[in-house]
Design a protein around this motif. Structure first.
Motif, PDB file in Angstrom:
ATOM      1  N   THR A 668       0.909  -1.098  -0.095  1.00 31.91           N
ATOM      2  CA  THR A 668       0.022   0.063  -0.089  1.00 31.91           C
ATOM      3  C   THR A 668       0.669   1.382  -0.011  1.00 31.91           C
ATOM      4  O   THR A 668       0.347   2.301  -0.510  1.00 31.91           O
ATOM      5  N   ASP A 669       2.097   1.365   0.721  1.00 32.98           N
ATOM      6  CA  ASP A 669       2.939   2.374   0.693  1.00 32.98           C
ATOM      7  C   ASP A 669       3.309   2.838  -0.748  1.00 32.98           C
ATOM      8  O   ASP A 669       3.194   4.080  -1.175  1.00 32.98           O
ATOM      9  N   LEU A 670       3.590   1.895  -1.529  1.00 33.47           N
ATOM     10  CA  LEU A 670       4.121   2.213  -3.064  1.00 33.47           C
ATOM     11  C   LEU A 670       2.759   2.630  -3.677  1.00 33.47           C
ATOM     12  O   LEU A 670       2.734   3.237  -4.832  1.00 33.47           O
ATOM     13  N   MET A 671       1.677   1.873  -3.547  1.00 33.21           N
ATOM     14  CA  MET A 671       0.321   2.263  -4.126  1.00 33.21           C
ATOM     15  C   MET A 671      -0.095   3.494  -3.999  1.00 33.21           C
ATOM     16  O   MET A 671      -0.554   4.291  -4.748  1.00 33.21           O
ATOM     17  N   ILE A 672       0.322   4.105  -2.871  1.00 37.19           N
ATOM     18  CA  ILE A 672       0.159   5.571  -2.507  1.00 37.19           C
ATOM     19  C   ILE A 672       1.041   6.474  -3.435  1.00 37.19           C
ATOM     20  O   ILE A 672       0.356   7.484  -3.903  1.00 37.19           O
ATOM     21  N   LEU A 673       2.222   5.913  -3.517  1.00 37.04           N
ATOM     22  CA  LEU A 673       3.054   6.715  -4.400  1.00 37.04           C
ATOM     23  C   LEU A 673       2.786   6.878  -5.802  1.00 37.04           C
ATOM     24  O   LEU A 673       2.566   7.756  -6.293  1.00 37.04           O
ATOM     25  N   ARG A 674       2.142   5.901  -6.317  1.00 37.50           N
ATOM     26  CA  ARG A 674       1.654   5.722  -7.559  1.00 37.50           C
ATOM     27  C   ARG A 674       0.641   6.548  -7.923  1.00 37.50           C
ATOM     28  O   ARG A 674       0.439   7.239  -8.853  1.00 37.50           O
ATOM     29  N   ALA A 675      -0.602   6.381  -6.891  1.00 37.93           N
ATOM     30  CA  ALA A 675      -1.632   7.522  -6.967  1.00 37.93           C
ATOM     31  C   ALA A 675      -1.255   8.916  -7.022  1.00 37.93           C
ATOM     32  O   ALA A 675      -1.942   9.476  -7.968  1.00 37.93           O
ATOM     33  N   PHE A 676      -0.438   9.378  -6.254  1.00 35.82           N
ATOM     34  CA  PHE A 676       0.162  10.580  -6.179  1.00 35.82           C
ATOM     35  C   PHE A 676       0.706  11.202  -7.447  1.00 35.82           C
ATOM     36  O   PHE A 676       0.567  12.187  -8.044  1.00 35.82           O
ATOM     37  N   SER A 677       1.604   9.958  -8.122  1.00 33.18           N
ATOM     38  CA  SER A 677       2.210  10.300  -9.391  1.00 33.18           C
ATOM     39  C   SER A 677       1.029  10.537 -10.458  1.00 33.18           C
ATOM     40  O   SER A 677       1.313  11.603 -11.121  1.00 33.18           O
ATOM     41  N   TYR A 678       0.227   9.727 -10.486  1.00 33.00           N
ATOM     42  CA  TYR A 678      -0.892   9.749 -11.284  1.00 33.00           C
ATOM     43  C   TYR A 678      -1.630  11.113 -11.370  1.00 33.00           C
ATOM     44  O   TYR A 678      -1.811  11.807 -12.075  1.00 33.00           O
ATOM     45  N   LYS A 679      -1.886  11.800 -10.104  1.00 35.78           N
ATOM     46  CA  LYS A 679      -2.390  12.896  -9.811  1.00 35.78           C
ATOM     47  C   LYS A 679      -1.619  13.887 -10.410  1.00 35.78           C
ATOM     48  O   LYS A 679      -2.005  14.893 -11.010  1.00 35.78           O
ATOM     49  N   ASN A 680      -0.191  13.952 -10.032  1.00 31.99           N
ATOM     50  CA  ASN A 680       0.610  14.891 -10.613  1.00 31.99           C
ATOM     51  C   ASN A 680       0.746  15.087 -11.860  1.00 31.99           C
ATOM     52  O   ASN A 680       1.191  16.193 -12.522  1.00 31.99           O
ATOM     53  N   LEU A 681       0.595  13.964 -12.652  1.00 30.65           N
ATOM     54  CA  LEU A 681       0.785  13.653 -14.057  1.00 30.65           C
ATOM     55  C   LEU A 681      -0.498  14.157 -14.642  1.00 30.65           C
ATOM     56  O   LEU A 681      -0.671  14.198 -15.930  1.00 30.65           O
ATOM     57  N   GLY A 682      -1.586  14.414 -13.932  1.00 27.79           N
ATOM     58  CA  GLY A 682      -2.804  14.956 -14.628  1.00 27.79           C
ATOM     59  C   GLY A 682      -3.732  13.620 -14.857  1.00 27.79           C
ATOM     60  O   GLY A 682      -4.847  13.838 -15.619  1.00 27.79           O
ATOM     61  N   MET A 683      -3.419  12.406 -14.415  1.00 24.72           N
ATOM     62  CA  MET A 683      -4.195  11.397 -14.654  1.00 24.72           C
ATOM     63  C   MET A 683      -4.957  11.185 -13.506  1.00 24.72           C
ATOM     64  O   MET A 683      -5.018  10.215 -12.797  1.00 24.72           O
ATOM     65  N   ARG A 684      -6.233  11.968 -13.602  1.00 28.42           N
ATOM     66  CA  ARG A 684      -6.844  12.229 -12.225  1.00 28.42           C
ATOM     67  C   ARG A 684      -7.861  10.874 -12.121  1.00 28.42           C
ATOM     68  O   ARG A 684      -8.125  10.485 -11.008  1.00 28.42           O
ATOM     69  N   VAL A 685      -8.289  10.491 -13.296  1.00 27.88           N
ATOM     70  CA  VAL A 685      -9.344   9.132 -13.264  1.00 27.88           C
ATOM     71  C   VAL A 685      -8.641   8.165 -12.510  1.00 27.88           C
ATOM     72  O   VAL A 685      -8.898   7.262 -11.782  1.00 27.88           O
ATOM     73  N   ASP A 686      -7.300   7.867 -13.025  1.00 29.89           N
ATOM     74  CA  ASP A 686      -6.497   6.615 -12.479  1.00 29.89           C
ATOM     75  C   ASP A 686      -6.158   6.990 -11.027  1.00 29.89           C
ATOM     76  O   ASP A 686      -6.219   6.097 -10.224  1.00 29.89           O
ATOM     77  N   ALA A 687      -6.170   8.280 -10.736  1.00 30.93           N
ATOM     78  CA  ALA A 687      -5.458   8.611  -9.476  1.00 30.93           C
ATOM     79  C   ALA A 687      -6.618   8.392  -8.394  1.00 30.93           C
ATOM     80  O   ALA A 687      -6.512   7.855  -7.204  1.00 30.93           O
ATOM     81  N   ALA A 688      -7.854   8.899  -8.799  1.00 28.12           N
ATOM     82  CA  ALA A 688      -9.144   8.705  -8.053  1.00 28.12           C
ATOM     83  C   ALA A 688      -9.424   7.170  -7.794  1.00 28.12           C
ATOM     84  O   ALA A 688      -9.709   6.852  -6.385  1.00 28.12           O
ATOM     85  N   ARG A 689      -9.218   6.369  -8.899  1.00 36.77           N
ATOM     86  CA  ARG A 689      -9.732   4.980  -8.600  1.00 36.77           C
ATOM     87  C   ARG A 689      -8.721   4.306  -7.554  1.00 36.77           C
ATOM     88  O   ARG A 689      -9.234   3.455  -6.987  1.00 36.77           O
ATOM     89  N   LEU A 690      -7.440   4.716  -7.920  1.00 36.49           N
ATOM     90  CA  LEU A 690      -6.500   4.035  -6.708  1.00 36.49           C
ATOM     91  C   LEU A 690      -6.534   4.614  -5.255  1.00 36.49           C
ATOM     92  O   LEU A 690      -6.619   3.939  -4.253  1.00 36.49           O
ATOM     93  N   PHE A 691      -6.941   5.728  -4.993  1.00 37.14           N
ATOM     94  CA  PHE A 691      -7.244   6.491  -3.988  1.00 37.14           C
ATOM     95  C   PHE A 691      -8.429   5.924  -3.213  1.00 37.14           C
ATOM     96  O   PHE A 691      -8.457   5.581  -2.130  1.00 37.14           O
ATOM     97  N   GLU A 692      -9.416   5.634  -3.980  1.00 36.66           N
ATOM     98  CA  GLU A 692     -10.637   5.182  -3.478  1.00 36.66           C
ATOM     99  C   GLU A 692     -10.473   3.568  -3.068  1.00 36.66           C
ATOM    100  O   GLU A 692     -10.815   3.102  -1.938  1.00 36.66           O
ATOM    101  N   ALA A 693      -9.696   2.863  -3.647  1.00 37.56           N
ATOM    102  CA  ALA A 693      -9.616   1.623  -3.485  1.00 37.56           C
ATOM    103  C   ALA A 693      -8.825   1.505  -1.969  1.00 37.56           C
ATOM    104  O   ALA A 693      -8.658   0.594  -1.209  1.00 37.56           O
ATOM    105  N   LEU A 694      -7.660   2.210  -1.977  1.00 42.66           N
ATOM    106  CA  LEU A 694      -6.789   2.330  -0.837  1.00 42.66           C
ATOM    107  C   LEU A 694      -7.452   2.682   0.332  1.00 42.66           C
ATOM    108  O   LEU A 694      -7.396   2.486   1.451  1.00 42.66           O
ATOM    109  N   GLY A 695      -8.647   3.880   0.259  1.00 43.32           N
ATOM    110  CA  GLY A 695      -9.299   4.457   1.126  1.00 43.32           C
ATOM    111  C   GLY A 695     -10.193   3.318   1.716  1.00 43.32           C
ATOM    112  O   GLY A 695     -10.390   3.164   3.054  1.00 43.32           O
ATOM    113  N   GLU A 696     -10.651   2.338   1.037  1.00 38.79           N
ATOM    114  CA  GLU A 696     -11.548   1.181   1.507  1.00 38.79           C
ATOM    115  C   GLU A 696     -10.707   0.385   2.520  1.00 38.79           C
ATOM    116  O   GLU A 696     -11.227  -0.595   3.404  1.00 38.79           O
TER     117      GLU A 696
END
Length: 717
Positions: A668-696
């Protein structure tokens, strides 16, 4: 479980008793009894009759086949002549009403003489008229074999024309061999057990399960696991007695590995009602298999067994079952799955194992305060428990911003740090004191650390910063004189910065950077302990206890490669990775396993010190086995992903994470890194999907990030 085993052992402890057989002539005993061979020696039956000779030849065929892996389980070839069968033992057991031995004798004679027909009513067999012979059989039934030999010798002395029945002599020979085999087994003389089994193939039948079990165990203990599998498989394929079959699986499960047991269990029978014959012991088997998975991360236990243990946790509520699942998942970096089981175990019965497992997960989630609280009571239970506790204290004091800790917590951490003389936690106490504007206290801590480890540069740097804050010019000068030629940052302490004309303020900001770096190192130590295969942790712990003498600094240059390797692991145990790397460098002069272990250890040491590139180079210095190579590559890619993220190179971060995910599941630590990387690259849909899964899974940082993204999306353009 014990009752089943004991019933079978007791029933088979006689001459050739069979457990659970009814009086009379059961169908299973009148169809021929195949036997298991264990060697290639010719073993005669001792009889001069044609039928036993044929049986002996058949035994030799079966023995050769079992040696070649092709066990023969078909009935013995019948002779064309009807044999003359010695039924004296049958008559004796019938007259005594000994149904167990009677049935076993019928089975034995049927195996030797396939054309022989047992009497319809064994109790109608006439009683022996030879009283002396009957007395010999009585002695035999009491296992008084020496007395039988003496009685035979005495009668032959009195009557030179008399010849003892061949059946009695044969059975006496076999009984004595059986007793010798049992004695050898009890004494742990496993080679003798195998030899005696090979010399006496008539023992290796379902009518004497105890002997077969002992021979199988001897095979395992003499590194002939395949032969043991053959023996257990023979029993499952041929023995029809239900308790014997269940007990065979129970015994095999204590000696065979997970994979071999699956081959054995595949032969299980199901009743007309669909109930499988080993269902009664399925829970115990599942526990054993999951426990094996705890020890060996390479074992993937079937989901059915995991679900069964999960059901046991719910139904029976045992802490031990919850621990099995907790460690199984933790060894596989499945922290989210492991955490509920460790918490369940602690709720039922708190223990060092449950607390350490939970603490490792809390540390991976960057919750060192909770980890310290969980481990404090259990810190002295083992070296590894203390290592986990000290990692928690180091991480806790290194938090940025520094937390406000209760006095009792600070006092107990300080006490343990002083008792263990732990440089890393002592250093963090110094930086914590500076953050709380207590430079005098910080100076004391840094100076104390240097008395424990005189060459510990981070403490020397901290000492210089504390004296700079105290405006102790003489003290600062002393530190710079002692360390200036070894540390550039110490040599420059207090100097004016030419870029922005600010003076000491810049130097005083550097401790925060140093603290951050130390926090990363401490976190990696803990993550390594949690993720590394357990055998490596044991290696480190063993090396630390071999008298390598690493409490004080020593030069490894003059050591033999093997001694340098031991010193390296000892230094790793004490969390001194740069010194360990030097020791491993000397150990690289060795050959074979020593050189491979040294390259592996040096790579781990550089990883722990945050020197990823050096770790990658070290990994190429010797040939590593597949699991070690993959483990190091996984850690190196993770470190590079973190470094790239900190440098805001987000595409590069994702590239490293993609490479790592091909080797091991992403925590999960690295999944968080991936999600923020998606967000910073403008890939908001991918980032949101990953944040949602991690939030669960309960990740608070993911929940906050998702909330922020949704708030941003609601804002007007």
């Amino acid at each position: 479980m014990k009752s089943i085993l004991m019933a079978v052992v007791l029933a088979s402890a006689g001459a050739a008793g069979v457990a659970g057989l009814s009086f009379g002539v059961p169908d299973g005993l009148t169809k021929g009894m195949p036997r298991l061979g264990v060697g290639t020696d010719d073993v005669a039956t001792g009889s001069t009759d044609d039928a036993p000779t044929v049986a002996a030849k058949q035994s030799r065929i079966e023995i050769a086949q079992i040696e070649s892996g092709q066990a023969k389980t078909t009935p013995v070839v019948e002779t064309e002549r009807r044999p003359a069968v010695d039924e004296s033992a049958l008559r004796y057991f019938a007259s005594r009403g000994d149904t167990a031995r009677l049935n076993a004798e019928i089975a034995r004679l049927r195996a030797l003489y396939p054309t022989w027909t047992p009497p319809e009513n064994p109790l109608a067999v006439p009683v022996n008229e030879d009283k002396q012979l009957e007395a010999m059989w009585a002695l035999y039934s009491q296992s008084r074999y020496a007395d039988v030999r003496a009685a035979i010798a005495e009668r032959r002395k009195q009557d030179p024309q008399w010849t003892p029945p061949a059946d009695l002599v044969d059975r006496l020979d076999v009984a004595e061999k059986r007793a010798e085999l049992i004695t050898a087994s009890n004494a742990g003389k496993n080679e003798d057990v195998v030899r005696l089994g090979a010399e006496t193939p008539s023992l290796l039948t379902c009518s004497d399960a105890d002997v077969l079990w002992r021979v199988a165990e001897a095979f395992v203990k003499t590194d002939r696991v395949q032969r043991a599998k053959d023996a257990y498989g023979y029993m499952i394929d041929n023995c029809t007695d239900a308790p014997v079959r269940v007990a065979t699986v129970q015994k095999a499960s204590t000696l065979l590995g997970y994979k071999d047991m699956q081959d054995l269990l595949a032969r299980e029978h199901a009743g007309p009602d669909g109930v499988k014959e080993f269902d009664a012991i399925r829970s115990d088997l599942a526990r054993r298999f999951v426990g094996e998975g705890d020890e060996d991360p390479e074992i993937t236990v079937a989901p059915a067994y995991l679900k069964l243990v999960e059901k046991l946790v719910t139904d029976e509520g045992l802490a031990s079952d919850a621990l099995l699942l907790g460690w199984y998942h933790l060894r596989r970096d499945q922290n989210a799955a492991a955490e509920p089981f460790f918490r369940k175990a602690r709720a039922v019965e708190d223990s060092a194992s449950a607390s350490q497992g939970l603490a490792l997960i809390l540390l991976a989630r960057k919750m060192p305060g909770e980890a310290e609280d969980v481990m404090y009571a259990w810190r002295t239970t083992s070296d590894q428990a203390m290592q986990t506790y000290l990692a928690a204290t180091t991480n806790l004091l290194a938090l940025d911003p520094p937390p406000k800790l209760e006095a009792k917590v600070l006092n107990r951490i300080a006490q343990v740090t002083l008792e263990e003389k732990h440089p890393e936690t002592g250093e963090q106490f110094g930086w914590y004191a500076l953050a709380m504007d207590q430079p005098a206290t910080a100076e004391e801590w840094f100076a104390q650390v240097l008395t424990w480890k005189a060459d510990y540069e981070p403490a020397a740097y901290g000492l210089g910063v504390a004296r700079l804050r105290l405006q102790d010019e003489a003290g600062l000068a002393a530190v710079k004189q002692a360390w200036g030629d070894r540390s550039e940052r110490i040599a420059r302490l207090g100097e004016q910065d030419a870029t922005d004309k600010k003076t000491e303020v810049i130097s005083e900001r550097q401790p925060r950077l140093a603290r951050t770096g130390q926090r990363v190192v401490a976190r990696e130590v803990v993550e390594e302990v949690a993720a590394r295969p357990q055998r490596i942790v044991r290696t480190v712990r063993h090396a630390a206890n071999t008298g390598a003498g690493c409490r004080t600094t020593r030069n490894p240059a003059g050591l033999a490669p093997a001694s340098a390797l031991t010193l390296g692991w000892c230094l790793m145990e004490r969390n001194r990775p740069l010194e360990a790397a030097q020791a491993f460098e000397v150990a690289l002069n060795g050959e074979g396993r020593t050189r491979s272990d040294a390259a592996y250890g040096q790579s781990l040491a550089y990883l722990r010190a945050g020197l990823t590139s050096d770790a990658a180079v070290a990994a190429t210095k010797a040939k590593l086995d597949g699991s070690r190579g993959a483990e190091l590559q996984t850690a190196i890619l993770a470190d590079r992903a973190v470094s790239s993220f900190r440098a805001k190179r987000y595409r590069e971060t994702i590239g490293y994470l993609d490479q790592r995910s091909q080797l091991r599941a992403e925590p999960t630590d690295l999944m968080i890194l991936r999600a923020f990387s998606y967000k910073n690259l403008g890939m908001r849909v991918d980032a949101a999907r990953l944040f949602e899964a991690l939030g669960e899974t309960g990740r608070q940082d993911a929940i906050r990030a998702l909330a922020e993204m949704r708030a941003e999306d609601r804002r007007p353009n």
